[in-house]
Scaffold this motif. Sequence first.
Motif, short mmCIF file in Angstrom:
data_model
loop_
_atom_site.label_atom_id
_atom_site.label_comp_id
_atom_site.label_asym_id
_atom_site.label_seq_id
_atom_site.Cartn_x
_atom_site.Cartn_y
_atom_site.Cartn_z
N LYS A 283 0.81 -1.22 0.00
CA LYS A 283 0.00 0.00 0.00
C LYS A 283 0.85 1.27 0.00
N TRP A 284 2.17 1.12 -0.04
CA TRP A 284 3.05 2.28 0.02
C TRP A 284 2.92 3.19 -1.19
N CYS A 285 2.42 2.70 -2.28
CA CYS A 285 2.26 3.53 -3.47
C CYS A 285 0.90 4.22 -3.52
N ASN A 286 0.07 3.94 -2.56
CA ASN A 286 -1.26 4.55 -2.49
C ASN A 286 -1.21 5.67 -1.46
N LEU A 287 -1.12 6.90 -1.92
CA LEU A 287 -0.92 8.05 -1.04
C LEU A 287 -2.01 8.18 0.01
N SER A 288 -3.22 7.77 -0.33
CA SER A 288 -4.31 7.92 0.64
C SER A 288 -4.12 7.02 1.87
N GLU A 289 -3.26 6.02 1.77
CA GLU A 289 -3.01 5.11 2.89
C GLU A 289 -2.07 5.71 3.94
N PHE A 290 -1.25 6.67 3.55
CA PHE A 290 -0.25 7.20 4.49
C PHE A 290 -0.11 8.71 4.43
N ILE A 291 -1.09 9.40 3.86
CA ILE A 291 -0.99 10.85 3.68
C ILE A 291 -0.80 11.58 5.01
N VAL A 292 -1.43 11.08 6.07
CA VAL A 292 -1.30 11.73 7.38
C VAL A 292 0.14 11.60 7.88
N TYR A 293 0.74 10.44 7.68
CA TYR A 293 2.13 10.24 8.10
C TYR A 293 3.08 11.13 7.29
N TYR A 294 2.79 11.24 5.99
CA TYR A 294 3.66 12.04 5.14
C TYR A 294 3.54 13.52 5.48
N GLU A 295 2.33 13.97 5.79
CA GLU A 295 2.14 15.35 6.19
C GLU A 295 2.89 15.63 7.49
N SER A 296 2.83 14.70 8.41
CA SER A 296 3.55 14.85 9.67
C SER A 296 5.06 14.91 9.42
N PHE A 297 5.54 14.07 8.51
CA PHE A 297 6.96 14.07 8.15
C PHE A 297 7.37 15.41 7.55
N THR A 298 6.56 15.91 6.63
CA THR A 298 6.85 17.19 5.98
C THR A 298 6.86 18.33 7.00
N ASN A 299 5.86 18.34 7.88
CA ASN A 299 5.82 19.38 8.92
C ASN A 299 7.03 19.28 9.84
N CYS A 300 7.43 18.06 10.18
CA CYS A 300 8.60 17.87 11.05
C CYS A 300 9.86 18.43 10.39
N THR A 301 10.06 18.13 9.10
CA THR A 301 11.25 18.65 8.44
C THR A 301 11.23 20.17 8.37
N GLU A 302 10.04 20.73 8.18
CA GLU A 302 9.95 22.19 8.12
C GLU A 302 10.27 22.81 9.48
N VAL A 303 9.71 22.25 10.53
CA VAL A 303 9.95 22.80 11.87
C VAL A 303 11.42 22.66 12.25
N GLU A 304 12.00 21.48 12.04
CA GLU A 304 13.40 21.26 12.40
C GLU A 304 14.33 22.17 11.60
N THR A 305 13.99 22.41 10.36
CA THR A 305 14.80 23.30 9.52
C THR A 305 14.72 24.74 10.02
N ASN A 306 13.50 25.16 10.37
CA ASN A 306 13.33 26.53 10.86
C ASN A 306 13.95 26.74 12.23
N VAL A 307 13.96 25.70 13.07
CA VAL A 307 14.52 25.82 14.42
C VAL A 307 16.01 26.19 14.37
N VAL A 308 16.71 25.63 13.40
CA VAL A 308 18.15 25.90 13.31
C VAL A 308 18.47 27.13 12.45
N GLY A 309 17.42 27.86 12.08
CA GLY A 309 17.63 29.12 11.37
C GLY A 309 17.73 29.00 9.86
N CYS A 310 17.34 27.84 9.32
CA CYS A 310 17.40 27.66 7.87
C CYS A 310 16.00 27.84 7.29
#
Length: 150
Positions: free
Chosen positions: A57-84
């Motif tokens: 089911k990894w190729c079906n975005l609707s199966e993991f969209i919540v996890y991917y959104e959380s991942f994207t938000n995490c990378t954005e927050v961690e990047t901004n925390v260090v001033g990037c």
Amino acid sequence: MGTRALRRPYFFPLLLLLLLCGESPPVGGCNEKRMLAMLPRCGKTFAEKMMKVEVWKWCNLSEFIVYYESFTNCTEVETNVVGCYWPNPLAESFIAGIHRQFFQNCSVDRQDWEDPPDEILIPLITVPVLLTIAMTGVVVWRSKHTEQVL
């Protein structure tokens, strides 16, 4: 003078609060080493969540969209925390690595659509246009000659 004295004590705490809570990056700029050390935590959390999803089911975005959104938000927050800023080339390459890890077997089954040849396309356009004009003419002609029928 009395009102100025009352306002002055509030100025410095407000300025300090604005500096601490503001959205501007730190004066030191982007700490890329720290960012590259923090981003794998986002990847690890995403990998743990993806283990809950069946591999087929990894190729079906609707199966993991919540996890991917959380991942994207995490990378954005961690990047901004260090001033990037986000996205940036280093964060994008990290995200691309996660994509290679989880989605390399997902093919894009997209059919490329082409216009039909002109011999088919021209009649498909002109026939409805001519029918519309003809029907409009019939309606106008009929509305002018309704008195004769009655």
